[in-house]
Design a protein around this motif. Structure first.
Motif, PDB file in Angstrom:
ATOM      1  N   GLU A 187       0.824  -1.200   0.000  1.00  0.00           N
ATOM      2  CA  GLU A 187       0.000   0.000   0.000  1.00  0.00           C
ATOM      3  C   GLU A 187       0.865   1.259   0.000  1.00  0.00           C
ATOM      4  O   GLU A 187       0.558   2.231  -0.701  1.00  0.00           O
ATOM      5  CB  GLU A 187      -0.920  -0.014   1.219  1.00  0.00           C
ATOM      6  CG  GLU A 187      -2.000  -1.087   1.161  1.00  0.00           C
ATOM      7  CD  GLU A 187      -2.781  -1.179   2.452  1.00  0.00           C
ATOM      8  OE1 GLU A 187      -2.391  -0.491   3.424  1.00  0.00           O
ATOM      9  OE2 GLU A 187      -3.771  -1.940   2.492  1.00  0.00           O
ATOM     10  N   ALA A 188       1.939   1.249   0.780  1.00  0.00           N
ATOM     11  CA  ALA A 188       2.821   2.416   0.831  1.00  0.00           C
ATOM     12  C   ALA A 188       3.505   2.651  -0.508  1.00  0.00           C
ATOM     13  O   ALA A 188       3.573   3.791  -0.996  1.00  0.00           O
ATOM     14  CB  ALA A 188       3.861   2.228   1.938  1.00  0.00           C
ATOM     15  N   SER A 189       4.027   1.586  -1.117  1.00  0.00           N
ATOM     16  CA  SER A 189       4.678   1.754  -2.421  1.00  0.00           C
ATOM     17  C   SER A 189       3.681   2.189  -3.479  1.00  0.00           C
ATOM     18  O   SER A 189       4.004   3.004  -4.361  1.00  0.00           O
ATOM     19  CB  SER A 189       5.367   0.451  -2.833  1.00  0.00           C
ATOM     20  OG  SER A 189       4.429  -0.602  -2.935  1.00  0.00           O
ATOM     21  N   SER A 190       2.445   1.669  -3.405  1.00  0.00           N
ATOM     22  CA  SER A 190       1.416   2.089  -4.354  1.00  0.00           C
ATOM     23  C   SER A 190       1.108   3.573  -4.211  1.00  0.00           C
ATOM     24  O   SER A 190       0.891   4.282  -5.203  1.00  0.00           O
ATOM     25  CB  SER A 190       0.151   1.256  -4.145  1.00  0.00           C
ATOM     26  OG  SER A 190      -0.902   1.726  -4.961  1.00  0.00           O
ATOM     27  N   MET A 191       1.111   4.068  -2.976  1.00  0.00           N
ATOM     28  CA  MET A 191       0.850   5.485  -2.754  1.00  0.00           C
ATOM     29  C   MET A 191       1.962   6.342  -3.347  1.00  0.00           C
ATOM     30  O   MET A 191       1.707   7.388  -3.966  1.00  0.00           O
ATOM     31  CB  MET A 191       0.708   5.754  -1.255  1.00  0.00           C
ATOM     32  CG  MET A 191       0.218   7.149  -0.922  1.00  0.00           C
ATOM     33  SD  MET A 191      -0.082   7.363   0.840  1.00  0.00           S
ATOM     34  CE  MET A 191      -1.450   6.226   1.067  1.00  0.00           C
ATOM     35  N   LEU A 192       3.196   5.914  -3.178  1.00  0.00           N
ATOM     36  CA  LEU A 192       4.320   6.660  -3.759  1.00  0.00           C
ATOM     37  C   LEU A 192       4.227   6.694  -5.281  1.00  0.00           C
ATOM     38  O   LEU A 192       4.548   7.716  -5.910  1.00  0.00           O
ATOM     39  CB  LEU A 192       5.642   6.025  -3.330  1.00  0.00           C
ATOM     40  CG  LEU A 192       5.979   6.049  -1.842  1.00  0.00           C
ATOM     41  CD1 LEU A 192       7.327   5.388  -1.602  1.00  0.00           C
ATOM     42  CD2 LEU A 192       5.987   7.459  -1.302  1.00  0.00           C
ATOM     43  N   LEU A 193       3.791   5.592  -5.876  1.00  0.00           N
ATOM     44  CA  LEU A 193       3.672   5.544  -7.329  1.00  0.00           C
ATOM     45  C   LEU A 193       2.506   6.401  -7.821  1.00  0.00           C
ATOM     46  O   LEU A 193       2.624   7.091  -8.836  1.00  0.00           O
ATOM     47  CB  LEU A 193       3.487   4.093  -7.786  1.00  0.00           C
ATOM     48  CG  LEU A 193       4.658   3.141  -7.522  1.00  0.00           C
ATOM     49  CD1 LEU A 193       4.283   1.713  -7.882  1.00  0.00           C
ATOM     50  CD2 LEU A 193       5.887   3.571  -8.306  1.00  0.00           C
ATOM     51  N   ARG A 194       1.394   6.373  -7.105  1.00  0.00           N
ATOM     52  CA  ARG A 194       0.220   7.120  -7.551  1.00  0.00           C
ATOM     53  C   ARG A 194       0.456   8.624  -7.503  1.00  0.00           C
ATOM     54  O   ARG A 194      -0.068   9.354  -8.332  1.00  0.00           O
ATOM     55  CB  ARG A 194      -0.994   6.760  -6.691  1.00  0.00           C
ATOM     56  CG  ARG A 194      -1.473   5.333  -6.848  1.00  0.00           C
ATOM     57  CD  ARG A 194      -2.926   5.183  -6.425  1.00  0.00           C
ATOM     58  NE  ARG A 194      -3.218   5.815  -5.159  1.00  0.00           N
ATOM     59  CZ  ARG A 194      -3.110   5.228  -3.969  1.00  0.00           C
ATOM     60  NH1 ARG A 194      -2.677   3.970  -3.897  1.00  0.00           N
ATOM     61  NH2 ARG A 194      -3.425   5.871  -2.864  1.00  0.00           N
TER      62      ARG A 194
END
Length: 998
Positions: free
Chosen positions: A772-779
């Motif tokens: 979830e954290a990595s997805s937030m950084l990508l988004r």
């Protein structure tokens, strides 16, 4: 690549184990006894008169060696024939194998290049778009200056694997055929290349016919002009009758080649090039139709080379031919190579939302290839310029003498004289080269100094068609995105895209990492041909040369150097240019940098996106906004410095959150900045755009709001600033984030209690939170995805900012994570980054301090394996030795602290107790520290032995023996092993003294 599997066919021909000889030019010569005969002929007797006769002719034919990696040097000009023939009489393998530099010097002095080990390669580096070089007096023409020598053999027997026939001089077709031939030969299939329309006597036609008859398969490269060539028609009929015809349709399809369509001029293709083509050369209609109709009967070899599938077509052709010839090892090797390339060719996936940059993409194509084709040529790219020089360059346009005088009078004596700068100007359907305005000339004006006229600034130039391009621009403007889009768009024109990070500390290692793709062994070979031990510098240069040699073949690669920090390497201050192949070959190079100029090349300066493109990047889905909101967009665009990175983050925030542009602008303006150190060269980049830093802070606040205080996403961004520039594993980044200490110890205690209470349930939660954290950084465009599964890239500007605002505690968390979980083979760049923080390379201070127990683990599990792996695998001798030297210093400092007396409050209260040292308090740890230091010293001594530094190695091993004897005793196996190393060093040192004594 081992190509010795068919060496038994060549009798007594000399064979070397190296892949081939390469040099630094795009023009190649035949590297065997004859460009017409395969080396399968048992006896090769070459007459000088025949060589002279062949030199006077220009025939595009090539016969090639399968296994012989060197050959007779054949001059391209009559003026140097006698000198080179005297060298040919000697053993070519011995001469080339013992002196590469002399070999290159001979070639450069005679105008010959040995870039290809096998056969002829078309020289087309400057002729792509009609601009011809000025002919030198001793060269007959641009196309024939590097024609191979035609040499007959006494034997009438001729044999080769593949015959390649073609017709025409279209640059793209020549590049394709050249690549096809080189690829076949690299895979061990001997080739014979011919354009029979250029054969000028019956003797050569007879040799070509014998080659066709003797070949196992015959490839005919067909273009729309091939059907009016009598020789192509003859080759089609002959090879079809032998049932070994392999047609490759270049810019054609099999369905296009119908007799009725060609004769009746049906369709746009044949309207100009069709008709009763046999009448053009006085041939037979029946034979012509028989040849064309025969193409439909070889449906098994349906190979069509279109604009976007060159690589796939060539590799498929090589694979099919290898299968037909029974070369299973070639098929397996190509299959493994393609699987590796599919996974690791690009560092980033393609940006499907790429916006703009059409002009820059077209100009890059023109700079690298010298011409444009396909969509670029059709839609909008038209260059209006006349060729005036040998090498077409754009730097200063010529104007008339009267015009120049008028401009000089207008600008004054201090203005630049002579030639006026040229810039690109884009209109709706074309790009023209036009003069700059007076405002742009002013920056070229130098005032008078000391009563003398100012020096004229040297005019740097953009070289077109030479295969080298440089893109410069401010941080965050989109240089990497441009290079990535170009690489994806034109990847089929290259065998592979080789992406190299240009950071000065890592560029050499990144360059040597190409060995796995190029199938080069860069390992240490510390003995020269004469039995002398090579120095460390020689070993490193040889490893670099191995990669350069592969890039100087006739096989095209695209080398992308992204974010070049400096023109000089950080380790030894050598020029980065020394790593690259010479310009003008089949391999192309693109460099992105913040530097204003690289290697005296005028860069393609990347400008901002247009207003419309910037608006598209911020609006994203195309939602309608009011006039006031559009004005807010304009203000944001100006305040963010028109940075592409900033615009992308703004667009991501608007798409992820229910907020309008005006409120977003107000929120960014109210974001406070943390205190940080503004010292250093990189700080100027950050200070110039405070609004962008406030935008970063807003993103961090959003992360904390979404996941609570100290969100994992925010901590991952903080930790990322201390990692290396390559892709970071999400698991490693999350581990470093979790090791960042909290400010409040009470909260930390509560988290520990929760951890112990839910120890059986946390594994899946941690993995989910990492995702979830990595997805937030990508988004939010703070990071971008990687082609490696489970990796991501954090933007370099963001990493620079978090380093400035971070603390040493964050760096220590990163180091601890890398030490505990890092893999040398997969995360070597991040392990090196940790070593930079620990040991303080160069003049940089140490950032992280470790406990003695942690230092011992670091030395045993990280430093020693990393140094040995770097030294042995990549021949980076000086970097490995410097790492071990600094590690020795750290161990000595820790040992000194151990023997320094320490005082405790209990000792002061009891005056009768003596003051003790840490070594006395913890003798086991002190012994481990001493033995670890001895191991490092012994490793350094052994490496010094491999580089001929016997005196230094002798001093190091004696120190190690002293420590081992003191701690373990004389009979301990480690002590005995160290004494054996000492005896070897002493013996070599004595030999050196004997040979050097007068």
């Amino acid at each position: 690549m081992d190509l010795r599997e068919d060496s038994s066919r060549f009798g007594g021909l000399p064979v070397t184990t190296s892949r081939n000889m390469s040099s630094s030019s795009s023009a190649f010569f035949s590297a065997n006894q004859s460009p017409f005969f395969s080396p399968r002929s048992p006896n090769c007797q070459i007459s000088e008169s025949t060589r002279l006769e062949a030199l006077c002719d220009s025939t595009h034919l090539s016969g090639n060696s399968l296994n012989s990696r060197s050959g007779n040097l054949v001059p391209a000009s009559l003026a140097n024939v006698q000198d080179v023939l005297s060298d040919i009489s000697r053993d070519p393998v011995a001469d080339i194998g013992t002196d590469f530099q002399n070999f290159d010097r001979i070639l450069s002095s005679t105008g010959i290049s040995n870039s290809s080990p096998y056969g002829y390669s078309y020289a087309h580096d400057n002729g792509y778009s009609g601009f011809r070089e000025k002919r030198r007096k001793h060269v007959r023409s641009h196309e024939t200056s590097c024609t191979p020598v035609s040499v007959p053999l006494s034997s009438n027997r001729l044999s080769c694997d593949i015959f390649i026939g073609m017709h025409g001089r279209k640059p793209s077709m020549l590049r394709f055929a050249n690549w096809l031939r080189a690829e076949l030969e690299v895979q061990g299939m001997s080739c014979f290349v011919s354009d029979r329309a250029r054969c000028r006597n019956s003797w050569k036609h007879e040799i070509v016919q014998r080659a066709m008859d003797a070949s196992s398969f015959g490839i005919i490269v067909l273009t729309k002009k091939s059907f009016r060539n009598p020789y192509t028609i003859e080759e089609l009929r002959f090879l079809a009758s032998k049932k070994n015809l392999v047609p490759i349709f270049f810019d054609l399809t099999l369905d296009d080649c119908l007799v009725r369509d060609i004769v009746e001029k049906r369709g746009e293709l044949w309207e100009k090039h069709g008709g009763e083509l046999w009448l053009l050369y006085g041939g037979s209609e029946k034979e012509w139709k028989e040849a064309v109709n025969g193409l439909s009967q070889v449906d098994e070899w349906k190979l069509e080379a279109q604009e976007g599938n060159w690589r796939d077509c060539i590799l498929r052709a090589v694979t099919l031919l290898a299968m037909k010839l029974g070369r299973r090892s070639v098929v397996e090797r190509l299959t493994k190579w393609r699987e590796k390339v599919d996974k690791e060719e690009f560092p980033f996936p393609r940006n499907e939302n790429f916006i703009g940059r059409k002009k820059e993409l077209s100009e890059l194509e023109f700079i690298l290839f010298g011409d444009v084709s396909g969509e670029s040529e059709r839609d909008y790219f038209e260059l209006k310029a006349r060729p005036r020089r040998k090498n077409l360059t754009v730097g200063w346009s010529k104007s008339s003498l009267m015009e120049e005088k008028r401009k000089e009078q207008h600008l004054g004596n201090g203005a630049k004289k002579g030639k006026e700068p040229v810039v690109w100007k884009e209109s709706e359907k074309e790009i023209e080269m036009q003069s700059t305005e007076i405002s742009q000339r002013q920056r070229q004006v130098r005032p008078k100094s000391g009563g003398r006229y100012a020096r004229r600034k040297r005019s740097t130039k953009i070289m077109y068609g030479k295969g080298i391009a440089c893109v410069s621009g401010e941080p965050g403007i989109g240089k990497t995105e441009l290079l990535l889009e170009f690489a994806y768009r034109y990847q089929q024109r290259y065998k592979m895209v080789l992406w190299i990070g240009g950071e000065s500390r890592y560029i050499r290692q990144n360059y040597l990492n190409l060995c796995s793709f190029l199938e080069v062994d860069a390992g240490v070979d510390n003995f020269s041909e004469k039995g002398r031990i090579k120095s460390f510098e020689e070993q490193e240069e040889e490893a670099i040369y191995g990669v350069r040699k592969e890039l100087m073949r006739n096989i095209p690669f695209l080398v992308v150097i992204d974010n070049l920090e400096s023109e000089k390497d950080w380790w030894d201050h050598k020029l980065v240019m020394d790593l690259l192949p010479r310009f003008g070959g089949e391999t192309h190079i693109i460099i992105s940098t913040r530097l204003p100029r690289v290697m005296n090349l005028e860069p393609l300066k990347l400008s901002y996106l247009s207003g419309v493109e910037a608006m598209c990047l911020m609006q994203g889905s195309g939602k309608d906004y009011s006039i006031s909101e559009i004005d807010a967009f304009r203000v944001i665009e100006e305040k963010v410095g028109r940075s592409t990175l900033g615009l992308a983050i703004v667009g991501a925030i608007l798409s992820e959150l229910p907020i309008n542009p005006s409120r977003l602008l107000d929120t960014i303006n109210r974001m406070p900045l943390r205190e940080m150190s503004w010292s250093g060269r990189e700080s100027d980049t950050l200070k110039s755009n405070i609004f962008l830093l406030q935008l970063f802070e807003l993103c961090f606040s959003i992360f904390d709001h979404a996941d609570g205080p100290r969100s994992l996403a925010s901590r991952m961004v903080q930790a990322s600033g201390w990692f290396g520039p390559s892709a970071i594993p999400v698991s490693l980044l999350a581990l470093a984030a979790n090791k960042i200490p909290q400010k409040h110890r009470g909260a930390r205690l509560c988290r520990k209690l929760l951890h112990y209470l839910s120890c059986g349930l946390t594994s899946s939660y941690i993995k989910r939170s990492e995702a979830e954290a990595s997805s937030m950084l990508l988004r939010f465009n703070i990071a971008r995805s990687s082609t490696k599964q489970g990796y991501l890239h954090v933007n370099e500007l963001v990493k620079l900012y978090v380093c400035k605002r971070g603390t040493a505690a964050v760096a220590q968390a990163m180091v601890q994570a890398v030490i505990s979980r890092g893999s040398i083979s997969h995360h070597s760049e991040h392990i090196w980054a940790a070593c930079f923080l620990l040991f303080g390379f160069g003049n940089e201070p140490k950032v992280v301090e470790l406990k003695v127990s942690e230092l011992l683990y670091l030395v045993r599990e990280v430093v020693l394996p990393l140094a040995i792996w770097t030294f042995i695998t990549f021949s980076r001798c000086n970097a490995a030795l410097e790492l071990l030297r600094l590690c020795t210093n750290a161990l000595e400092a820790a040992d000194q602290a151990f023997v320094t007396p320490v005082e405790k409050w209990l000792d002061k209260s009891l005056c009768w107790r003596p003051i003790q040292t840490n070594a006395q308090l913890n003798p086991y740890l002190w012994q481990e520290l001493a033995l670890s230091r001895a191991t490092v010293l012994e490793t350094r001594a052994k490496l010094m032995l491999r580089g001929g530094q016997f005196g230094v190695g002798d001093d190091l091993i004696r120190k190690a023996i002293f420590i081992r004897t003191s701690v373990c005793g004389d009979d301990h196996p480690d002590t005995v092993s160290a004494r054996e190393t000492l005896s070897r060093l002493t013996r070599h040192l004595a030999n050196v003294q004997i040979y050097t004594s007068p």
